[in-house]
Design an enzyme around this catalytic site. Sequence first.
Site, mmCIF file in Angstrom:
data_model
loop_
_atom_site.group_PDB
_atom_site.id
_atom_site.type_symbol
_atom_site.label_atom_id
_atom_site.label_comp_id
_atom_site.label_asym_id
_atom_site.label_seq_id
_atom_site.Cartn_x
_atom_site.Cartn_y
_atom_site.Cartn_z
ATOM 1 N N CYS A 1 2.559 -4.947 6.989
ATOM 2 C CA CYS A 1 2.276 -4.744 5.569
ATOM 3 C C CYS A 1 3.452 -4.029 4.888
ATOM 4 C CB CYS A 1 0.992 -3.951 5.388
ATOM 5 S SG CYS A 1 -0.502 -4.917 5.729
ATOM 6 N N HIS B 1 0.810 -1.225 0.000
ATOM 7 C CA HIS B 1 0.000 0.000 0.000
ATOM 8 C C HIS B 1 0.839 1.268 0.000
ATOM 9 C CE1 HIS B 1 0.589 1.043 4.326
ATOM 10 N NE2 HIS B 1 0.660 -0.259 4.508
#
Length: 549
Positions: A460, A441
Amino acid sequence: MISNALPQRRAIHRATIFATLMGALFLTGPIAPATAQSKNDMAGQAKVSAFAQAVAEAAARDTEIAAFYRDNGYQPIWTGSQPQDLARRAALLRALSGAADHGLPDFNTTELNTRLRNVASLRDLGRAEVELSKLFLSYAQGVNSGVLTPSKVDSGIVRKVPRQDGAALLAGFVSSDPTRFLKALPPKSPEYARLMKEKLRLDHQIAHGGWGAPVPASSLKPGQAGASVVALRNRLIRMGYLSRSASQSYDATIQKAVQQFQEDHGLTNDGVAGPGTMDEINTTPEARLASIIVALERERWTNMERGKRHIWVNLTDFTAKIVDGGRVTFTTRSVIGKNIHDQRSPEFSDVMEFMVINPTWNVPRSIATKEYLPMLKRNPNAVSHLKLIDSRGRVVNRSAVNFNAFSAKSFPFAIKQPPSSRNALGLVKFMFPNKYNIYLHDTPSKSLFGREVRAFSHGCIRLSDPFDFAYALLARQTSDPEGTFHKVLNTGRETRVDLEQPVPVHLVYRTAVAPAKGRMNYRRDVYGRDARIWEALQNAGVAFGHADG
């Protein structure tokens, strides 16, 4: 490596004294009814039964080997006297003699040699038959998909290894040319071949003195002179970064060599041998060799079809790449999980299916209760950019909530952050749905990408150039990827955009990488995973095997 190879061959050939009889027995046709059998037929059947029973008993604890012999009627594949039996034994011995080149354990066959020398019955021979099959499977599965089970070494390595079934391997071996079959087992990736070549080169260099004495300084910089600079010069020469030189000062040539070294080791390439650079320069060749051996094992764990187009995220390199037909076509810097419990980025492979533009951040419960609940207890208006959502999906008025009444277990709300440029996920996220809740992301925290070591997330993978990454993915399905992306982005609404051709994603951890051109690249073991793998490999029997030629 195999020691005493000639005695081993002699020992196995001694076993053929017994195997000759076995070969004759298994070439006979169907056995006639008992009433018509001669004494010789009955004796032959008894011998076959003795061998078969010994094989069945010896293989009983290994379901794969037991299944193979059950399917082939307990016939020998190693200890017979036929040419194919001799060819299989010879091919296996040749493969085992080169096992150390792959960074595999030492396949010491001393016990088996002793057993073969002392074969006194067909039952002994049956047990030796199974031992050879076990040795074959240990090598074949090890060189094909790895010696270790990754998750047993480190819980963060959740990769599914493509392990071949033992019974199928044995059956395939028996029905193939043995030498060709064994040569086809190792990974065929160019990286594996380059790592093996580098391993042999470094073995040879270590056997001839390595890189010399370490540099006796914590840091050095251009313009300095003296014994420490000479030591730096000599070590860079031995490493292959400098041509022979008599210079005793930290001149432009040494500075350029240091810069190249820094580039190859993921360091800021300013040409100054500061503490971090000096630590890497003084790392022993043995430690680098261990990294290469670990990389070989990791390459075997990913001995699979990776996808003609795939995404390759090397956690230790803090990069994410798109690879097309073996060529890197896009690279961006990344930030990975912090080096603390439950925030380290895991290693696994999956398939990217879609991206979400203008994403909502659904705060993981662990973050909501461990980080935000304590803040809300101190100040109900804290983190005002986040919304509290009840079990019915309604936004909760904070002023009506007594946060001190809740514990981490009893906290009844979900926390969300609506789409915006301040959103923790930035303006786009890339999804390969998995049970670990890991994805790639954007992020509003752009300054972190300037750091040398970028381990700051909750697990992440944050991308430095997420828009360009999106364009590269969308280019396969639209003639105007940038326009397509921004048309959706400008709506400000959370929107899912499917990839017409899903892309495999591989989250890997490589501290040693052998590029097609140039010198070896090394990276820091940021999570300590490679150290644990190396320890486990040593416990499994892997050791340095320095070349002496």
